[in-house]
Design a protein around this motif. Structure first.
Motif, PDB file in Angstrom:
ATOM      1  N   VAL A   1       0.856  -1.182   0.000  1.00  0.00           N
ATOM      2  CA  VAL A   1       0.000   0.000   0.000  1.00  0.00           C
ATOM      3  C   VAL A   1       0.892   1.233   0.000  1.00  0.00           C
ATOM      4  N   SER A   2       0.639   2.139  -0.944  1.00  0.00           N
ATOM      5  CA  SER A   2       1.436   3.364  -1.000  1.00  0.00           C
ATOM      6  C   SER A   2       0.834   4.419  -0.082  1.00  0.00           C
ATOM      7  N   ILE A   3       1.595   5.478   0.156  1.00  0.00           N
ATOM      8  CA  ILE A   3       1.085   6.570   0.995  1.00  0.00           C
ATOM      9  C   ILE A   3      -0.087   7.269   0.324  1.00  0.00           C
ATOM     10  N   PHE A   4      -0.294   7.020  -0.964  1.00  0.00           N
ATOM     11  CA  PHE A   4      -1.435   7.602  -1.674  1.00  0.00           C
ATOM     12  C   PHE A   4      -2.622   6.640  -1.733  1.00  0.00           C
ATOM     13  N   GLY A   5      -2.490   5.497  -1.074  1.00  0.00           N
ATOM     14  CA  GLY A   5      -3.579   4.544  -1.014  1.00  0.00           C
ATOM     15  C   GLY A   5      -3.601   3.562  -2.164  1.00  0.00           C
ATOM     16  N   GLU A   6      -2.639   3.679  -3.080  1.00  0.00           N
ATOM     17  CA  GLU A   6      -2.569   2.709  -4.178  1.00  0.00           C
ATOM     18  C   GLU A   6      -2.165   1.344  -3.606  1.00  0.00           C
ATOM     19  N   GLN A   7      -2.821   0.291  -4.089  1.00  0.00           N
ATOM     20  CA  GLN A   7      -2.525  -1.047  -3.569  1.00  0.00           C
ATOM     21  C   GLN A   7      -2.120  -1.986  -4.680  1.00  0.00           C
ATOM     22  N   LYS A   8      -1.197  -2.888  -4.349  1.00  0.00           N
ATOM     23  CA  LYS A   8      -0.869  -3.981  -5.275  1.00  0.00           C
ATOM     24  C   LYS A   8      -0.682  -5.241  -4.462  1.00  0.00           C
ATOM     25  N   THR A   9      -1.091  -6.352  -5.051  1.00  0.00           N
ATOM     26  CA  THR A   9      -0.903  -7.641  -4.404  1.00  0.00           C
ATOM     27  C   THR A   9      -0.063  -8.510  -5.330  1.00  0.00           C
ATOM     28  N   VAL A  10       0.973  -9.102  -4.776  1.00  0.00           N
ATOM     29  CA  VAL A  10       1.885  -9.919  -5.593  1.00  0.00           C
ATOM     30  C   VAL A  10       2.211 -11.223  -4.885  1.00  0.00           C
ATOM     31  N   LYS A  11       2.538 -12.233  -5.695  1.00  0.00           N
ATOM     32  CA  LYS A  11       3.017 -13.502  -5.147  1.00  0.00           C
ATOM     33  C   LYS A  11       4.512 -13.362  -4.922  1.00  0.00           C
ATOM     34  N   ALA A  12       4.869 -12.866  -3.764  1.00  0.00           N
ATOM     35  CA  ALA A  12       6.283 -12.589  -3.507  1.00  0.00           C
ATOM     36  C   ALA A  12       6.533 -12.575  -2.015  1.00  0.00           C
ATOM     37  N   SER A  13       7.808 -12.554  -1.662  1.00  0.00           N
ATOM     38  CA  SER A  13       8.170 -12.327  -0.269  1.00  0.00           C
ATOM     39  C   SER A  13       9.209 -11.206  -0.231  1.00  0.00           C
ATOM     40  N   ILE A  14       9.438 -10.666   0.957  1.00  0.00           N
ATOM     41  CA  ILE A  14      10.358  -9.533   1.091  1.00  0.00           C
ATOM     42  C   ILE A  14      11.784 -10.078   1.174  1.00  0.00           C
ATOM     43  N   HIS A  15      12.604  -9.687   0.233  1.00  0.00           N
ATOM     44  CA  HIS A  15      13.972 -10.183   0.148  1.00  0.00           C
ATOM     45  C   HIS A  15      14.920  -9.348   0.996  1.00  0.00           C
ATOM     46  N   SER A  16      14.898  -8.046   0.806  1.00  0.00           N
ATOM     47  CA  SER A  16      15.850  -7.189   1.515  1.00  0.00           C
ATOM     48  C   SER A  16      15.348  -5.748   1.533  1.00  0.00           C
ATOM     49  N   LEU A  17      15.960  -4.973   2.435  1.00  0.00           N
ATOM     50  CA  LEU A  17      15.612  -3.559   2.589  1.00  0.00           C
ATOM     51  C   LEU A  17      16.876  -2.724   2.586  1.00  0.00           C
ATOM     52  N   ASN A  18      16.776  -1.562   1.997  1.00  0.00           N
ATOM     53  CA  ASN A  18      17.816  -0.557   2.156  1.00  0.00           C
ATOM     54  C   ASN A  18      17.083   0.757   2.421  1.00  0.00           C
ATOM     55  N   LEU A  19      16.868   1.038   3.695  1.00  0.00           N
ATOM     56  CA  LEU A  19      15.962   2.127   4.048  1.00  0.00           C
ATOM     57  C   LEU A  19      16.564   3.498   3.782  1.00  0.00           C
ATOM     58  N   VAL A  20      17.874   3.618   3.961  1.00  0.00           N
ATOM     59  CA  VAL A  20      18.502   4.917   3.694  1.00  0.00           C
ATOM     60  C   VAL A  20      18.370   5.245   2.193  1.00  0.00           C
ATOM     61  N   ASP A  21      18.418   4.210   1.364  1.00  0.00           N
ATOM     62  CA  ASP A  21      18.190   4.396  -0.080  1.00  0.00           C
ATOM     63  C   ASP A  21      16.705   4.292  -0.462  1.00  0.00           C
ATOM     64  N   HIS A  22      15.821   4.104   0.525  1.00  0.00           N
ATOM     65  CA  HIS A  22      14.367   4.045   0.287  1.00  0.00           C
ATOM     66  C   HIS A  22      14.020   2.932  -0.697  1.00  0.00           C
ATOM     67  N   LYS A  23      14.569   1.767  -0.452  1.00  0.00           N
ATOM     68  CA  LYS A  23      14.417   0.679  -1.415  1.00  0.00           C
ATOM     69  C   LYS A  23      14.030  -0.623  -0.713  1.00  0.00           C
ATOM     70  N   VAL A  24      13.006  -1.271  -1.235  1.00  0.00           N
ATOM     71  CA  VAL A  24      12.581  -2.582  -0.741  1.00  0.00           C
ATOM     72  C   VAL A  24      12.650  -3.542  -1.927  1.00  0.00           C
TER      73      VAL A  24
END
Lengths: 62, 62
Positions: B34-57
């Motif tokens: 879910v985005s901060i604008f309320g846009e939603q997407k559903t995917v067949k996936a899992s969370i691999h990694s995060l780089n928060l300082v680079d704002h990347k998931v």
């Protein structure tokens, strides 16, 4: 800054694992967390969910 | 704000899935973004990694 606090779900409860987390990445079968201060932790877990506006990452034990 | 862009790993390449992501949470076997604008997407996936300082998931297909 955009860091988050990482919590791990244990028996349904959220336990604080590391604050000010920048990076989370797989390290073999584990997950490696690195804070913006360079502190590192490695845990047997996977990433369960994120709430970035609340600066919160939830991990779940494997 | 502390949102991030979510990319999905497909054949080793990062493909932009959704920008300005706030929430990522399991939805049955899928992941709901879910985005901060309320846009939603559903995917067949899992969370691999995060780089928060680079704002990347990074997600990975199941």
């Amino acid at each position: 800054m955009c860091e988050a606090a990482a919590y791990i779900l244990k028996d349904g409860k959220e336990e604080l694992l590391l604050q000010d987390v920048d990076l989370i990445e797989p390290d073999g079968d584990d997950l490696r967390l690195v804070s913006i201060f360079g502190e590192q932790k490695t845990v047997k877990a996977s990433i369960h969910s994120l709430n970035l506006v609340d600066h919160k990452v939830i991990l779940v034990e494997k």
